[in-house]
Design a protein around this motif. Structure first.
Motif, PDB file in Angstrom:
ATOM      1  N   MET A 680       0.827  -1.200   0.000  1.00 45.37           N
ATOM      2  CA  MET A 680       0.000   0.000   0.000  1.00 45.37           C
ATOM      3  C   MET A 680       0.872   1.265   0.000  1.00 45.37           C
ATOM      4  O   MET A 680       0.550   2.254  -0.655  1.00 45.37           O
ATOM      5  CB  MET A 680      -0.942   0.003   1.213  1.00 45.37           C
ATOM      6  N   ARG A 683       2.076   1.948  -3.493  1.00 44.52           N
ATOM      7  CA  ARG A 683       1.068   2.561  -4.373  1.00 44.52           C
ATOM      8  C   ARG A 683       0.920   4.062  -4.108  1.00 44.52           C
ATOM      9  O   ARG A 683       0.557   4.831  -5.003  1.00 44.52           O
ATOM     10  CB  ARG A 683      -0.282   1.866  -4.186  1.00 44.52           C
ATOM     11  N   GLN A 684       1.186   4.490  -2.880  1.00 45.17           N
ATOM     12  CA  GLN A 684       0.996   5.900  -2.530  1.00 45.17           C
ATOM     13  C   GLN A 684       2.251   6.751  -2.685  1.00 45.17           C
ATOM     14  O   GLN A 684       2.154   7.983  -2.702  1.00 45.17           O
ATOM     15  CB  GLN A 684       0.535   6.015  -1.068  1.00 45.17           C
ATOM     16  N   HIS A 718      -7.652   5.778  -3.817  1.00 41.14           N
ATOM     17  CA  HIS A 718      -8.059   4.779  -2.837  1.00 41.14           C
ATOM     18  C   HIS A 718      -7.679   5.212  -1.422  1.00 41.14           C
ATOM     19  O   HIS A 718      -8.316   4.784  -0.451  1.00 41.14           O
ATOM     20  CB  HIS A 718      -7.379   3.439  -3.158  1.00 41.14           C
ATOM     21  N   PHE A 719      -6.688   6.117  -1.294  1.00 42.53           N
ATOM     22  CA  PHE A 719      -6.067   6.374  -0.007  1.00 42.53           C
ATOM     23  C   PHE A 719      -6.452   7.726   0.571  1.00 42.53           C
ATOM     24  O   PHE A 719      -6.362   8.754  -0.102  1.00 42.53           O
ATOM     25  CB  PHE A 719      -4.543   6.293  -0.150  1.00 42.53           C
ATOM     26  N   ALA A 861      -0.692  -8.323  -4.942  1.00 47.75           N
ATOM     27  CA  ALA A 861       0.291  -7.608  -4.118  1.00 47.75           C
ATOM     28  C   ALA A 861       1.585  -8.400  -4.009  1.00 47.75           C
ATOM     29  O   ALA A 861       2.690  -7.845  -4.142  1.00 47.75           O
ATOM     30  CB  ALA A 861      -0.301  -7.338  -2.733  1.00 47.75           C
TER      31      ALA A 861
END
Length: 887
Positions: A680, A683-684, A718-719, A861
């Motif tokens: 995660m 991705r950010q 998404h975040f 993932a």
């Protein structure tokens, strides 16, 4: 009897006879007042009108005229007569009967009649005399003279009662009409003075449906003709040869400077006088030009261009708006029922009626005022004096609800639809069954596109179905059309189950597009809403989370006509509690509809699960089979149409993949995330470095460009942490973040505020919160900050803006890092997209779907982390955290 005794007797009988006369006068006067009061009450009661809805009386209304004050005065006169105790009434009646008879008999002993009376009469006269003497003695001691004087003093007294005071306690009228209803109130007729005109307007509109429709058709034809003329002005004259298979010489036209088909039409009969033409050739030229005009006209859809607001298009919108108001009147059965109920009242509202007494029978008195206002509002909407005045710009209404206008254009035949594509992938026998079904739109106030009508009829014909239309095609109104049809045919109870984020939207849609009654069975008021639904029927709108609590209420109703499950992919897992509860509801309903634009997200089995809930007989147990066979199996329960198939007027969707390099700061953050094995964070990483992030810099540029071009932007991620950084990075009007923690009603309010904001406004939203259920048509630029792990998540988000009713072309910018997780996720998702195309989207692809396409998020993932570690650290194992090994 001695002489002095006779004289004394005569004196006493004269006195008592006076009492008798007074008593007779008093009683006669009281009886006259009572009769006058009864006659007055009967006269007023005869004017009462009963106001009925659905055969049951809701209100009784008594009209009062100015002159009715005299009738009320008679009632008041009776009330204000001197009161009589029972003993006093008996005394008066005794005086006029027994005492009066005794006085008559005493004449046989006290008067001249004694000389002619026999012994028997004299004995009776003597007894009567004794009775009168005793009565006089009792009467004097009991106050009879005073009673008669008191009663006689009020003779001739009158009362002046204003009709506004009809129910005053001092009038006494209320008690005499208590049987007419409860809680009577006097209201001024001014409150309903325009009711006859309003009902007349509604009745006239219903009679004039053909005229309204014809006016809209005429206006549409004018727009189409103008567009055809514009095209023929640009159409070269050489096209005449195409229309005549090269049998027409057009050289003389070019010599005369006639270069377009429209010029040929304009020249008309004068063509035959051109050198080298003649009458026969001129006729052929005009015929060919007219043929081209007709062919162009027949194939020309009516377009509404917000940037080219011609007089013809403005008139079309005005006519469509008027026709829509009439159609809504015809479809608004609640208002029409009220108009019918109030018609008897309208007929008695003459000029001399100044007040009304309203009685509650089946409904409260206050509801009559609401009913009158509803009829008045309906009438104003018809004649154009409500909300948007007749002189106002009809473009405002169009821009507020373009989908409704496009639906009307489709119904009038100005937007063409491919009938074959409307049917989706259905077999012929089902198509014929759907065609035969007549949709009852009595309770539906929205216009339906042809494909929407087909979808609603499909659901009715097949009873338990999945409507899998692509997002933005109006699945909600298709479901509403089903519920409205069922209500018109006796189905009083329906339920909608949906995510909390779209409860408000469902309640709004039910209220605005139908006359069904929505009940919001969610949140603090759910108990009262559920009770109202059980008591009065309608559509209960609840959530997956509330469904367990709602089950007992659902079981309490007599027959559940239909259960609608919106965003049905929420119940793809058959073992989940929400799924089990939803299936219980589906099993209890006579019909069921699953709505989802994404029936297949990751696994074929998930789609099969949805079908099995409704039609377990359609799916055979098989490990592998072709997409075509799969679609053929589920066809009786599954209908899907795509935007490009049925929305010919939908603006262009421009999708841009913005591949950006990682800045030095982005790279450092990304390497740390890979080293930690934190997918995660990987991705950010490219969005959390503020102005030093390449993605953030590009996002700012997109927003600035949107403002320059008069557009609004929605940014999805998404975040939550990414959204917080976006809010800080954008200096202009930013709404949000719209996240899962924002209450459902507040989400819709946030979207409404964004829609009302100016150019360059930005709505920042979590993709799973704002990408489902909400309509964000105000945005025509969509930015997705990182690739999502499900293709359908992005498709849903884009469809919030690129949907029926969108007037601008929609730009989709996907911000992608040209190396790292973004690149790898994008490649993996390409395979998942192919899976969807094969099995859930109408497609001609017939290849089998390998089980390898069945990719879970956890597997994705692990795959990405392993590949990135190999890429970044295989040659530098020392950079790995202690305890980690290079892959």
């Amino acid at each position: 009897m001695e002489r002095h005794e006779r004289q004394q007797l005569r004196s006493i009988t004269d006195e008592v006879a006076g009492w008798v006369g007074q008593a007779r006068t008093v009683l006669a006067h009281r009886d006259e007042i009572a009769r006058a009061a009864d006659d007055a009450i009967e006269s007023l009661r005869r004017a009462v009108v009963a106001l009925r809805r659905d055969e049951a009386v809701d209100w009784a209304v008594m009209p009062l005229r100015t002159g009715d004050g005299q009738l009320l005065g008679r009632v008041a006169e009776r009330v204000h007569q001197p009161s009589l105790a029972p003993a006093e009434d008996r005394t008066l009646r005794h005086l006029t009967t027994q005492v009066a008879g005794a006085l008559h008999d005493t004449k046989s002993v006290a008067g001249a009649r004694r000389f002619f009376s026999g012994r028997a009469k004299r004995d009776a006269g003597q007894a009567a005399a004794s009775f009168v003497l005793d009565f006089r003695t009792w009467g004097v001691s009991s106050g009879v003279p005073q009673l008669l004087d008191r009663l006689s003093l009020h003779d001739g007294r009158t009362f002046d009662v204003g009709v506004a005071d009809a129910l005053g306690d001092w009038v006494g009228f209320r008690k005499r009409i208590a049987d007419l209803g409860d809680a009577p109130e006097v209201i001024s007729s001014a409150a309903v003075t325009d009711l006859p005109a309003s009902i007349g307007t509604i009745e006239k509109a219903l009679r004039d449906e053909a005229r309204y429709r014809a006016a809209a058709v005429s206006a549409g034809e004018a727009v189409r003709s103008r567009e055809v003329q514009r095209m023929l002005v640009e159409m070269p004259v050489e096209r005449l040869k195409d229309a005549t298979r090269d049998r027409l010489r057009i050289g003389p036209l070019a010599d005369a400077g006639i270069t377009t088909v429209q010029a040929v039409l304009d020249y008309g009969a004068r063509l035959e006088y051109l050198p080298g033409v003649g009458a026969t050739t001129a006729t052929r030229m005009r015929g060919a030009a007219q043929t081209l005009w007709q062919m162009t006209y027949d194939e020309m859809p009516v377009r509404i261009d917000i940037k080219q607001r011609t007089d013809e298009t403005t008139e079309l919108l005005r006519r469509l708006g008027a026709w829509d108001a009439m159609r809504k009147t015809k479809g608004a059965t609640t208002d029409l029922t009220l108009a019918g109920a109030l018609a008897p009242l309208a007929r008695v509202l003459h000029r001399d009626v100044s007040h009304l007494i309203v009685f509650a029978v089946g409904a409260q008195v206050a509801e009559l005022g609401k009913a009158v206002e509803a009829v008045r509002r309906r009438a104003r909407s018809i004649d154009g004096t409500s909300g948007t005045a007749a002189s106002a710009d009809p473009w405002d209404d169009f821009l507020g609800r373009p989908a409704d206008y496009f639906a009307m254009l489709s119904e009038l035949g100005f937007l063409t639809e491919d009938e074959q594509k409307t049917h989706g992938d259905l077999p012929d026998d089902i198509i014929e069954a759907v065609r035969r079904l007549q949709l009852d739109t009595e309770y539906l106030s929205a216009s339906l596109r042809g494909y929407q009508s087909f979808g609603a009829r499909f659901a009715l014909a097949q009873r338990n179905v999945i409507i899998g239309d692509e997002m933005g095609l109006g699945k909600t109104v298709e479901a509403l059309a089903v519920l409205a049809h069922l209500r018109a045919n006796g189905g009083h109870y329906s339920v909608v189950v949906c995510p909390a984020a779209v409860v408000t939207n469902w309640v709004r849609e039910i209220s605005s597009k139908s006359s069904l009654r929505p009940h919001r069975v969610h949140g603090p008021g759910r108990e009262a809403a559920a009770r109202n639904w059980v008591r009065s029927g309608g559509v209960a709108v609840t959530t997956f989370e509330t469904l367990g609590w709602f089950e007992n209420h659902a079981r309490a109703v007599d027959g559940l006509a239909c259960a609608v499950v919106d965003e049905a992919h929420y119940i793809k897992n058959p073992t989940a509690l929400r799924t089990r509860r939803t299936r219980q509801l589906l099993d209890a309903a006579e019909r069921s509809i699953l709505l989802t634009g994404t029936p297949l997200e990751n696994r074929i089995d998930e789609f099969r699960n949805l079908v099995s809930y409704l039609r377990p007989d359609l799916i055979v147990d098989a490990d592998e089979f072709s997409p075509r066979r799969f679609r053929r199996q589920v066809a009786p329960a599954y209908l899907r149409r795509n935007q490009e198939d049925v929305l010919t007027e939908l603006p262009e969707l421009v999708e841009v993949e913005e591949w950006l390099p990682l800045s030095r700061e982005d790279s450092a953050a990304y390497r740390n995330a890979v080293a930690a094995g934190n997918f995660m964070a990987m991705r950010q990483a490219a969005m959390l470095q503020g102005a030093k992030s390449e993605k953030v810099r590009r996002l700012v540029e997109i927003v600035e460009e949107a403002e320059d071009n008069g557009r609004r932007v929605v940014v999805f991620s998404h975040f939550r942490e990414v959204l917080d950084h976006v809010v800080r990075a954008l200096p202009r009007d930013v709404f949000g973040p719209l996240t899962g923690s924002v209450p459902a009603a507040a989400r819709q309010t946030m979207v409404d505020q964004f829609s009302a904001a100016g150019d360059g406004a930005v709505l920042v939203s979590q993709i799973v919160a704002g990408g489902v259920g909400l309509n964000i048509q105000a945005a025509s630029v969509v930015v997705i900050c990182e690739p999502q792990l499900k293709p359908t998540t992005e498709w849903q988000a884009v469809a919030r803006a690129h949907r029926m009713g969108q007037l601008e072309s929609v730009q989709v910018h996907r911000l992608l890092s040209e190396e790292g997780a973004d690149l790898r996720v994008t490649k993996i998702l390409a395979r998942k997209r192919e899976l969807f195309e094969n099995f859930a989207r109408v497609s001609e692809t017939a290849d089998s779907a390998p089980e390898a396409f069945d990719v879970s998020e956890a597997e994705l993932a692990r795959e990405v982390i392993a590949a990135e570690r190999e890429r970044l650290f295989s040659q530098d194992a020392a950079n790995l955290p202690e305890g980690e090994e290079a892959v």
